[in-house]
Design an enzyme around this catalytic site. Sequence first.
Site, PDB file in Angstrom:
ATOM      1  CG  ASP A   1       1.258 -16.367  -0.773  1.00 36.73           C
ATOM      2  OD1 ASP A   1       0.101 -16.313   0.328  1.00 36.73           O
ATOM      3  OD2 ASP A   1       0.647 -15.276  -1.147  1.00 36.73           O
TER       4      ASP A   1
ATOM      5  CG  ASP B   1      -4.074 -10.396   0.803  1.00 39.27           C
ATOM      6  OD1 ASP B   1      -2.420 -10.264   1.137  1.00 39.27           O
ATOM      7  OD2 ASP B   1      -4.112 -11.240   0.623  1.00 39.27           O
TER       8      ASP B   1
END
Length: 732
Positions: A475, A545
Amino acid sequence: MTKFYSIGRLAFAAVAFPALAHAEAHFDPATRTFRLDGGQTSYVFGVNSAGALQSLYWGPQLAASDTLKAVTPPDLSGFDPSSSITPQEYPGWGGPLYTEPALKLAYPDGVRDVVLTFRSGRADGNSITVEMSDIRQPLNVSLLYTIDPSTGIVGRSAIIRNETKATVRIDQAFSAAWSLPPQNDYHLHYLTGRWAAEWTLQDRALTQGATVIESRRGSTGMQANPWFAIDRAGISTEENGPVWFGALAWSGSWRISVDRDPLGDVRVAGGFNPFDFAYQLKPGESLETPVFYGGYSNQGMGGASRLLHRFEITNILPQKPEPKLRPVLYNSWEATEFAVDEKGQMALAEKAARIGVERFVMDDGWFGARNSDHAGLGDWTVNPAKFPNGLKPLIDKVHSLGMEFGLWVEPEMVNPDSELYRAHPDWVMNFPGRPRSEGRNQLVLNLARPDVRDYILRAMDDLLSKNDIQFLKWDYNRNWSEPGWPEVDSQSQPEIYVTYVKNLYGLMTELRRRHPKLEIEDCSGGAGRVDLGILSLTDQVWASDNTDPFDRLSIQDGFTHAYAPGVMMDWVTDSPNWVNNRSTSLNYRFLSAMQGGLGIGANLNKWSDAEFTDATRLVAAYKHVRKTVQQGDLYRLIRPEDPSGRFATFYVSPDKRQAVLFAFLHSSTKLDQQPAIQVRGLDPQKAYRVRPVESASGAESQTQSGAYWMGHGVEVPMTGDFQAKGLVFEGQ
Ligand code: GLA
């Protein structure tokens, strides 16, 4: 006999080339013309009498006997000198040049003039190398070209070599400039977005003036993606007509400038973003640009994206040319957020295994003092309160359930509240005496520094060596600010934009070398760092997301314009969704997520028996079609903006033996008719049995020819809100 043709200022002469192989690069020294042929495309450029490298042709494949020759255009006026109106392959900013340069630099004596002329060139297999030099200095540029035999996609890059005796400051270094034939009806398509809303397709007429898409953020960014497509209004559609497209393989700050000048010429140039950029090229050093890929399709936007998908699978991804299929994964993030521990994750793993999950991924929260996003980043040691016996018991459990184990990391970042930052506050990028602005309570480690690079390599290598981990979700949850690198001299500091990214690539390359079975998911708060550079080192991408299955339809539609469905990870999460409180059925959520790599991100502790049964059936159904979805040809049949409120995608296996249709309805209105959906890409002669994706029995099946399904279409009646249907076509 040599015939001369002239179209506007593009003049060319016919000189016979030898017969063409499937993909071939050719240099004709007599005419000083270079030609690349591959797929259905030809790409031609030549050296004109001024020694400049002139673009001559980029489009559908020419006959072997067709040839072109660069003819230097005369000055149009005092304001439009020849050098500036010549469509150049790699213009230096020097002499009279008013178009976007590919290279701009300063010699130490203050001279900021670089005029590149042809020195030599060679063709080899499907590649061409052209050597260019400045007219006064041994400042040399190698231009590299490769054409892919199957898709005709051309990869272009440049290596700038300083063979002078002094340091040269490079202010702008692009990978390539592409020229399109002058037309009045071009439309530019590109992708923009923001967090939880990535991959919005933009479309604008290419009128005079420049359109600049870029990232100044240090990484690729979700605000714009380094991809473009140009088609022709009224001529090009989703499935027909010319489309020129390109994508830049760079995960740092980048720029693509699309310029239509007052003469009507269209140029696309791109590479390192010149904003805040400077690179001190010392004597003997060279700077290599990223690769800028470009392609042409005469089958509309759909054809362009199918070429790109095929190219990514066979030429870019780490497991090219035949990547493994994406396993069905479970991810803990939406279920437990930071509250991960051994017992809770084991319970989730058991439930995930029941429905057929193949890879269990523990997301954020397992390390350091990471109980929220305020602390712990940088400390890559297991949190002893949450995992008193380390990760081994959980990993063993996951393996005993027949699943791979994956772990979330964010190696390039640090929370100020961490052991790492307390020990090494100088490791973050910063300007001394200036604020260190936080994003999500974190700072960016300066990966350009060798000690930082070595620390991250050690930390990740340690994690992978001491634990049996098959997969990392890598990430990257903020962009840069105050990108200072105080340890190097002030003139060299902007090199951070290049060195950081090259070190990131080096780090991932080395980790993969040391752990050959490792797979990596590319994530940046969703899709904030997706490009053909990072995709050569990562196996899959977290597309957003935003996990709302309706929002995802348009997000995924945008994504697949540039990137293959086989790398696009989509999760089934809980309903109502956290993004917008929308409620949808499990079936709808699955069918939305099954259009790429399938993941489950729901809190399985809350699921009913019926949900487990349905999910088990749908996961099995997905496995039956996933090769077609992940590696087949995608046809976008009904786009998100369609006024009917319907949306449909169709995936056809390369051998045309299987296809799968995903159809969605936003809401039925009144008693509107829903026309049959005409599919594409089937073998018209072949019989296909069509059945609902989740019913293997075939009880509801119907068999007709490919010609029927494409000509007559398939009825997909849906009523109500947020309806979805999946149909499998099995060739008989
Ligand atoms: C980012 C990712 C999410 C999740 C969180 C964890 O937002 O995109 O999927 O991993 O970080 O903090």
